[in-house]
Scaffold this motif. Structure first.
Motif, short mmCIF file in Angstrom:
data_model
loop_
_atom_site.label_atom_id
_atom_site.label_comp_id
_atom_site.label_asym_id
_atom_site.label_seq_id
_atom_site.Cartn_x
_atom_site.Cartn_y
_atom_site.Cartn_z
N UNK A 83 4.72 5.54 -18.25
CA UNK A 83 5.54 4.34 -18.13
C UNK A 83 6.23 4.29 -16.76
N UNK A 84 5.41 4.38 -15.74
CA UNK A 84 5.96 4.47 -14.38
C UNK A 84 4.96 3.93 -13.36
N UNK A 85 5.49 3.46 -12.25
CA UNK A 85 4.63 3.17 -11.10
C UNK A 85 4.24 4.47 -10.41
N UNK A 86 3.05 4.50 -9.81
CA UNK A 86 2.66 5.65 -8.99
C UNK A 86 3.64 5.78 -7.83
N UNK A 87 3.75 6.99 -7.31
CA UNK A 87 4.67 7.22 -6.18
C UNK A 87 4.11 6.65 -4.88
N UNK A 88 2.77 6.71 -4.76
CA UNK A 88 2.13 6.31 -3.50
C UNK A 88 1.55 4.90 -3.61
N UNK A 89 1.64 4.16 -2.51
CA UNK A 89 1.12 2.80 -2.47
C UNK A 89 -0.41 2.80 -2.33
N UNK A 90 -1.05 1.76 -2.90
CA UNK A 90 -2.50 1.56 -2.69
C UNK A 90 -2.79 1.06 -1.28
N UNK A 91 -1.90 0.25 -0.76
CA UNK A 91 -2.17 -0.50 0.47
C UNK A 91 -0.96 -0.38 1.38
N UNK A 92 -1.23 -0.16 2.65
CA UNK A 92 -0.15 -0.12 3.63
C UNK A 92 0.09 -1.56 4.09
N UNK A 93 1.34 -2.01 4.00
CA UNK A 93 1.59 -3.39 4.43
C UNK A 93 2.02 -3.39 5.89
N UNK A 94 1.52 -4.39 6.65
CA UNK A 94 1.79 -4.39 8.09
C UNK A 94 3.26 -4.63 8.46
N UNK A 95 4.00 -5.33 7.58
CA UNK A 95 5.41 -5.53 7.85
C UNK A 95 6.07 -6.01 6.56
N UNK A 96 7.40 -6.02 6.54
CA UNK A 96 8.13 -6.40 5.34
C UNK A 96 7.76 -7.80 4.83
#
Ligand SMILES: [Cu+2]
Length: 266
Positions: free
Chosen positions: A196-209
């Motif tokens: 019941x949690x999000x993974x710690x690491x992102x799938x995708x690196x976002x270029x900016x906020x």
């Protein structure tokens, strides 16, 4: 909801609100397109899925039901309290075990209780649609339900290629909302249904906020199209489109949410 305060405190409240990450009422199961029916568990945290943000505690939902071949089945009694964890906190949430019987579209509708967003001193109430298909037989996905706040899909939300597009119409109690403001987020942290949690690491690196919560607008007819760059689930929320604008003496934003899933094209 307070994560961005630390980042943008110096920039002041106006900038803060423009940088605030979108709230999304999730109604989540990993596969919106299934080969067969059976038991699934829908996870329903109210959170910030693109940046693994705050999980907000909300009262029990006002409504939860499914539409299948035009028939409505109430599911409110199957909603159970659950917790959900993000990188920021572990918060109260809900889940429901539901059984999918037979081929076709299952249009799940979840109307959360109004949530007081203290940072903005207003209530938020999101009405979420998540459409699960069994067996690639389309039945109900395009039906307009006349919800207070609704995104009516013109694209099957479960049959989109990564690199394809999603088109929908923003409606307020059945009427299109010209130039509606929408926010778009990618579920960038894989939900782990056993923890019941999000993974710690992102799938995708976002270029900016600016890519964490993308803001777009509908056209003069309330229609919008968004190109989906990556496989996975994407959420669209049309802000403040519902007719109810006040709750317990404060401003109420009735938002329409829809979830879609893009599939790899390779
Ligand atoms: Cu929040």
């Amino acid at each position: 909801m307070f994560k961005k305060f630390a980042v943008s405190a110096l920039a002041g409240a106006a900038l803060y609100s423009s940088l605030a990450q979108a709230h999304f009422q999730m109604v989540y199961t990993p596969d919106l397109l299934r080969e067969r029916g059976g038991q699934i568990t829908l996870k329903m945290p109210f959170t910030h899925p693109a940046d693994n943000g705050h999980v907000m505690a909300v009262d029990r939902p006002e409504q939860f039901y499914v539409i299948k071949k035009g028939q409505k089945t109430d599911l409110l009694g199957q909603v159970n309290p659950a917790q959900w964890s993000s990188n920021e906190n572990r918060g109260e949430s809900y889940e429901a075990d539901v059984k999918l019987r037979g081929l076709g579209d299952y249009v799940f509708v979840y109307q959360m209780a109004p949530y007081l967003e203290a940072a903005e001193d207003l209530y938020i109430q999101q009405i979420t649609k998540t459409i699960v298909n069994v067996g690639s037989l389309p039945t109900d996905w395009d039906q307009e339900l006349g919800l207070d706040a609704e995104i009516v899909p013109l694209t099957k939300p479960y049959a989109i290629y990564a690199g394809g597009t999603f088109t929908g119409i923003v409606k307020s109690a059945g009427e299109p909302v010209p130039f509606a403001e929408l926010e778009v987020e990618y579920i960038n942290y894989e939900p782990d249904l056993t923890q019941n949690a999000f993974a710690k690491e992102a799938n995708m690196k976002v270029p900016s906020d600016v890519f964490i919560t993308m803001t777009i607008k509908a056209d003069a007819n309330g229609t919008f199209t968004f190109g989906i760059p990556k496989a996975g689930q994407w959420g669209f929320v049309a802000l403040g489109v519902g007719p109810k604008t006040e709750h317990k003496g404060k401003e109420l934003s009735q938002d329409a949410v829809i979830w879609v899933q893009a599939h790899p094209a390779d």
